[in-house]
Design a protein around this motif. Sequence first.
Motif, PDB file in Angstrom:
ATOM      1  N   LEU A  76      -1.375   4.812  -5.445  1.00 39.57           N
ATOM      2  CA  LEU A  76      -1.953   5.217  -6.724  1.00 39.57           C
ATOM      3  C   LEU A  76      -3.029   4.242  -7.189  1.00 39.57           C
ATOM      4  O   LEU A  76      -3.813   4.565  -8.082  1.00 39.57           O
ATOM      5  N   ALA A  80     -10.229   6.503  -5.807  1.00 36.80           N
ATOM      6  CA  ALA A  80     -10.289   7.946  -5.599  1.00 36.80           C
ATOM      7  C   ALA A  80     -11.688   8.370  -5.175  1.00 36.80           C
ATOM      8  O   ALA A  80     -12.674   7.634  -5.330  1.00 36.80           O
ATOM      9  N   ARG A  86      -7.805  13.047  -7.592  1.00 36.41           N
ATOM     10  CA  ARG A  86      -6.525  13.233  -6.900  1.00 36.41           C
ATOM     11  C   ARG A  86      -6.652  13.058  -5.382  1.00 36.41           C
ATOM     12  O   ARG A  86      -5.647  13.121  -4.677  1.00 36.41           O
ATOM     13  N   CYS A  88      -8.110  10.790  -1.972  1.00 39.71           N
ATOM     14  CA  CYS A  88      -8.423   9.424  -1.558  1.00 39.71           C
ATOM     15  C   CYS A  88      -8.594   9.378  -0.052  1.00 39.71           C
ATOM     16  O   CYS A  88      -7.884  10.067   0.690  1.00 39.71           O
ATOM     17  N   SER A 204       2.717  11.610  -4.715  1.00 37.90           N
ATOM     18  CA  SER A 204       1.743  11.173  -3.707  1.00 37.90           C
ATOM     19  C   SER A 204       2.199  11.563  -2.310  1.00 37.90           C
ATOM     20  O   SER A 204       3.393  11.507  -1.990  1.00 37.90           O
ATOM     21  N   LYS A 241      -0.373  13.561  -7.899  1.00 42.35           N
ATOM     22  CA  LYS A 241      -1.462  12.771  -8.467  1.00 42.35           C
ATOM     23  C   LYS A 241      -2.433  12.252  -7.412  1.00 42.35           C
ATOM     24  O   LYS A 241      -3.597  11.989  -7.732  1.00 42.35           O
ATOM     25  N   ARG A 242      -1.966  12.092  -6.197  1.00 38.59           N
ATOM     26  CA  ARG A 242      -2.835  11.514  -5.187  1.00 38.59           C
ATOM     27  C   ARG A 242      -2.493  12.049  -3.796  1.00 38.59           C
ATOM     28  O   ARG A 242      -1.342  11.987  -3.369  1.00 38.59           O
ATOM     29  N   ILE A 244      -3.726  11.310   0.009  1.00 42.44           N
ATOM     30  CA  ILE A 244      -4.468  10.323   0.787  1.00 42.44           C
ATOM     31  C   ILE A 244      -4.748  10.885   2.171  1.00 42.44           C
ATOM     32  O   ILE A 244      -3.819  11.323   2.864  1.00 42.44           O
TER      33      ILE A 244
END
Length: 261
Positions: A76, A80, A86, A88, A204, A241-242, A244
């Motif tokens: 987190l 970004a 959201r 990455c 995530s 939220k994220r 990757i």
Amino acid sequence: MGRLEEIGVLNEMLLAEMPEYRAWAGRFPEEKTAQRRLLRGLMNLRPPLPPRPGFLGRQDALLSAEREAKGVVDVLGLPAVPGEPRLCLWRGDITRLGADAIVNAANPALLGCFYPNHGCIDNAIHSAAGIQLRLACRELMEAQGHPEPTERAKVTPGFNLPARYVLHTVGPVVEREVARGDREALAGCYRACLDAAGGAGWESVAFCCISTGEYRFPGREAARIAVDTVRTLLPRHPNIKRVIFDVFREEDEALYHELLY
């Protein structure tokens, strides 16, 4: 007891289970790096059977110390993509990511890679998680009763990984040229993992480059499918939220950078 001695004890415990590998083990020099490589190789070769008393405590202590030495990455806190908070892009070892879940590009047996010290993501994740991961996968596969198809996601704990969970997905194998079914199957893998993460309420999830290694899916097209699929489906999962996109090679980082920035 020092680190080399601890590794030696673990190696002896595994060789007592698998004496057929003693001659192979004898080729490794009696120094820490070589003996640690032997330990990883023996863990890769070990079938999913209950371990000897005392093994898991010693293994977990070693893997925990190695995890802290490598450093856990707070996903987190990663920068970004501009305009897409959201998403990455991160280049590095996926086994360092402190995400709710990381994605493993598995094979249909879903038991990990049995080739000692192989460089695939499946081997890396199982090696860092510990032998418990193969045992957990065996339970899932015994209950299922058949090989894992593509476009699915199986969930296991992360065990000694910093990630809480592992999402195992089987990508398509490209035989000669990429076919429409290959593209659909790869998109389905990203969809299944993202839906699993969203359904579990996780914040995530980190994707590896599914099917681009041993399964020969061209990197550029695989990256486009990954990014397009995640962008399309992410609005369905507001709790995430994220996401990757984890890459290991410089050329893959360039492909994703071109798509995201």
